[in-house]
Design an enzyme around this catalytic site. Structure first.
Site: not given
Ligand code: DGL
Length: 251
Positions: A72, A180
């Site tokens: 993440c 993301c």
């Molecule tokens: N998968 C997360 C990232 O790479 C998402 C973050 C979120 O929950 O907004 O930033």
């Protein structure tokens, strides 16, 4: 310590990283944890992201994992350095692939899509200082929610992307950074809107870094039986089913 690697994300996004990890390291065991109940993290205040991140990490540490992959960008930007001071085991994070995308840029622009938190924190500012020429940061507002709701491949997602990216459809876009881990699930839709752009994400770099760190620390499992993958969530049973479906999706 058990022979298992913990992978975490605010929700289902990190499954896009898990897929690459299993391909490259087929003999490793993985526990994937998504804090789906609290996703998205990106629009939340920094202190709350850190609190939730610590909680999610504790969930994996209590299972005696040998390494942690923060799949993440948001958690990495907000919490990775705090975590590295806290624990001894290898911690592998992510960063938006701004560098390779900007190196691939011609006379057009690069769109760097990420969450609000990722775009506002130091890691991204440093990337922009070094590789930011011609790079336009874009907050992917609402995109994580679409992927969390299992709507990545729907006309609704395509329309949301069109509305978000409309201002950039009249300029030459050479590359798009998926900053993301939820966004690779929207890749096909983004390609429909920008067929000429090259798409970059940080998944491969992260998984190669995981392999290197496991090698350096003598923790790599190279042979034996195929590894196992187990999914855990702070969400409900339906979320678990969605996680397994996304793991089988071709991204
Ligand atoms: N998968 C997360 C990232 O790479 C998402 C973050 C979120 O929950 O907004 O930033």
């Amino acid at each position: 310590m058990k022979d298992v690697i913990g992978i975490l994300d605010s929700g289902v996004g990190g499954i896009s990283v898990l897929r690459k990890a299993v391909q490259l390291l087929p003999n490793e065991n993985f526990i994937y944890y998504g804090d789906n109940q609290n996703a998205p993290y990106g629009p939340k205040p920094l202190e709350e992201i850190r609190r939730l991140s610590a909680q999610a990490v504790d969930h994996l540490l209590s299972q005696e994992v040998k390494a942690l992959v923060i799949a993440c960008n948001t958690i990495t930007s907000a919490y990775a350095s705090i975590l590295r001071d806290r624990v001894k085991l290898p911690v592998i994070g992510m960063e938006p692939a701004v560098k390779p995308a900007s190196l691939a840029r011609g006379d057009g622009k690069v769109l760097a899509l990420a969450t609000r938190a990722t775009l506002s924190l130091d890691k991204f500012s440093r990337l922009m200082e070094n590789y930011g020429e011609g790079v336009i940061p874009v907050e992917g507002a609402g995109l994580v929610q679409l992927v969390e709701a299992g709507k990545a491949d729907t006309p609704e997602a395509l329309e949301a992307l069109r509305a978000l990216l409309l201002p950039y459809m009249s300029i030459k876009i050479d590359a798009i950074v998926l900053g993301c881990t939820h966004y690779p699930f929207l890749r096909r839709q983004i390609e429909r809107l920008f067929p000429q752009a090259r798409i970059f994400d940080g998944r491969e770099g992260t998984v190669c870094q995981l392999q290197r760190r496991l090698e350096e620390t003598g923790l790599l499992t190279r042979q034996g039986a195929p590894g196992t993958v187990s999914f855990q969530t702070s969400g409900d049973a339906e979320t678990l089913a969605r996680m397994r479906a996304l793991f089988d999706a071709d991204v």
